[in-house]
Motif scaffolding. Sequence first.
Motif, PDB file in Angstrom:
ATOM      1  N   PRO A   1      30.641 -20.874   7.660  1.00  0.00           N
ATOM      2  CA  PRO A   1      30.988 -22.269   7.728  1.00  0.00           C
ATOM      3  C   PRO A   1      30.126 -23.101   8.359  1.00  0.00           C
ATOM      4  O   PRO A   1      29.800 -24.410   8.200  1.00  0.00           O
ATOM      5  N   ARG A   2      29.489 -22.604   9.470  1.00  0.00           N
ATOM      6  CA  ARG A   2      28.519 -23.379  10.444  1.00  0.00           C
ATOM      7  C   ARG A   2      27.321 -23.818   9.586  1.00  0.00           C
ATOM      8  O   ARG A   2      26.634 -24.804   9.690  1.00  0.00           O
ATOM      9  N   PHE A   3      26.790 -22.696   8.603  1.00  0.00           N
ATOM     10  CA  PHE A   3      25.486 -22.843   8.004  1.00  0.00           C
ATOM     11  C   PHE A   3      26.043 -24.059   7.016  1.00  0.00           C
ATOM     12  O   PHE A   3      25.341 -24.926   6.702  1.00  0.00           O
ATOM     13  N   LEU A   4      27.221 -23.827   6.064  1.00  0.00           N
ATOM     14  CA  LEU A   4      27.458 -24.974   5.264  1.00  0.00           C
ATOM     15  C   LEU A   4      27.500 -26.095   5.834  1.00  0.00           C
ATOM     16  O   LEU A   4      27.165 -27.465   5.183  1.00  0.00           O
ATOM     17  N   LEU A   5      28.155 -26.414   6.922  1.00  0.00           N
ATOM     18  CA  LEU A   5      28.345 -27.745   7.696  1.00  0.00           C
ATOM     19  C   LEU A   5      26.843 -28.050   7.914  1.00  0.00           C
ATOM     20  O   LEU A   5      26.606 -29.348   7.723  1.00  0.00           O
ATOM     21  N   GLN A   6      25.946 -27.449   8.619  1.00  0.00           N
ATOM     22  CA  GLN A   6      24.583 -27.804   8.692  1.00  0.00           C
ATOM     23  C   GLN A   6      23.951 -28.305   7.470  1.00  0.00           C
ATOM     24  O   GLN A   6      23.269 -29.224   7.362  1.00  0.00           O
ATOM     25  N   LYS A   7      23.887 -27.619   6.385  1.00  0.00           N
ATOM     26  CA  LYS A   7      23.424 -28.024   5.072  1.00  0.00           C
ATOM     27  C   LYS A   7      24.107 -29.502   4.751  1.00  0.00           C
ATOM     28  O   LYS A   7      23.408 -30.394   4.291  1.00  0.00           O
ATOM     29  N   LYS A   8      25.333 -29.781   4.968  1.00  0.00           N
ATOM     30  CA  LYS A   8      25.983 -31.029   4.753  1.00  0.00           C
ATOM     31  C   LYS A   8      25.590 -31.946   5.653  1.00  0.00           C
ATOM     32  O   LYS A   8      25.122 -33.287   5.191  1.00  0.00           O
ATOM     33  N   ILE A   9      25.186 -31.782   6.973  1.00  0.00           N
ATOM     34  CA  ILE A   9      24.532 -32.759   7.887  1.00  0.00           C
ATOM     35  C   ILE A   9      23.091 -33.013   7.496  1.00  0.00           C
ATOM     36  O   ILE A   9      22.746 -34.214   7.671  1.00  0.00           O
TER      37      ILE A   9
END
Length: 465
Positions: free
Chosen positions: A387-395
Amino acid sequence: MTLFSSAAAPAGSASAASERYTIMGAGLVGSLLALYLARRGYPVKVLERRPDPRLAGPIEGRSINLALSDRGWRALEGVGIAEQIRQVGIPMYGRVMHDVAGNLTSQPYGQNNQAIYSVSRAGLNRTLLELAEAMPGVEVQFSQQCLNVDLRTRTLELRNTATNEVHNHEFQRLFGADGAFSAVRGALQKTDRYNYSQSYLEYGYKELNIAAGPGGTWQLEKNALHIWPRGQYMMIALPNLDGSFTCTLFFPYEGPHSFAALQTPEQVQAFFQEVFPDAVSLMPELVEDFFQNPTGSLVTVRCFPWAFDDDVLLLGDASHAIVPFYGQGMNAGFEDCTVLNQLMDQYGQDWHTIFREFQRQRKPNTDAMADLAVYNFEEMRDRVADPRFLLQKKIESKISAQYPGRWMPLYSQVTFSATPYAEAWAAGQQQDQIMQRLMPHIHSEADYDRPEVQSLVAAEMKAKS
């Protein structure tokens, strides 16, 4: 053919017909190169070790699907056939990740409906071959195994695999587009001070199949590349026009979860039921596919030089085979044709300069792409479920939208631009360092709009520029 009438042989190329060109390899890159050379009025002979793929049928278990992206499309547009290929490709707008419980998360590939396209390797190869053979001056010969390349006499020793007859073919200029285990490169490797390395991953791959639903419907989201990331291994699936999906299992050769550990139908069925439960119910021929389809190896090839005088040049996998995890192997090979064509525009028939400039420009970029492909394997295998990786991609996507022209995600630079691979990789590493500094301050997508986060982003953008 009217398809190519706008790109006839260039003015001042009266000597074009006297130049004779031989291409070793009638795969994707060799066929496309034949089209580029034929457009200039050059007589071209293409020699292929395999039988005619249009007659022999598909090679089961070998990379049935490929992902066409911007670099590949640009090369196809250069010979006027992009729209024909687009009609038989399926756009994939993002990744869909499947966890062990069957829950789905998604990640778009780019902005504004940007997509990579799932295309059939065999279908694309057939189309390129038919277009090449239809061009004046192009001759394609199949079942021609190259036994030896004599660089001194410019002679190929060939064996017709259908008749076992051995004969010689003299070449004036030879292009080696004959794949990762190139016979042409094998001859260059025997020259003085030739640098060559090959590196295998401890993983193999096996092609499997998700069946079409009733009436040829797709049983998973059609316009996406599907990934089942499982830490030390993964499975992916790309859509086909008939409603099926071609799956590829990337799996260690040895270990507790490996090809070596799955030896019986019962073991295969139990493993997939446990690890890929939402997929296994869609794979009625799983056991047959697993044991009938070969296990392929994953190799990276680096070599230099790619040219021998102005007689021989390597392109595509013959000079820079990479593992498939960025979907750029074919696209990089097609971009070779684009760059070579630009150099022919620039230098005419000064082949010594063309070959020198080609390898000077392409070598650093294909080396970078080789590194990127391994990097993306680790990302797809280990991180896309985080989930942290996916959040980073959104940012990152938000930063890109707020600072257009100053921030483009690494994947977009590689896939949706013509940025040289080496520049994209360097920029991507710089941006990853920025994200490592930003992400400790961001715990949700909404955090991006907090004033303190906006100040940090603005400061990073100022320092970056």
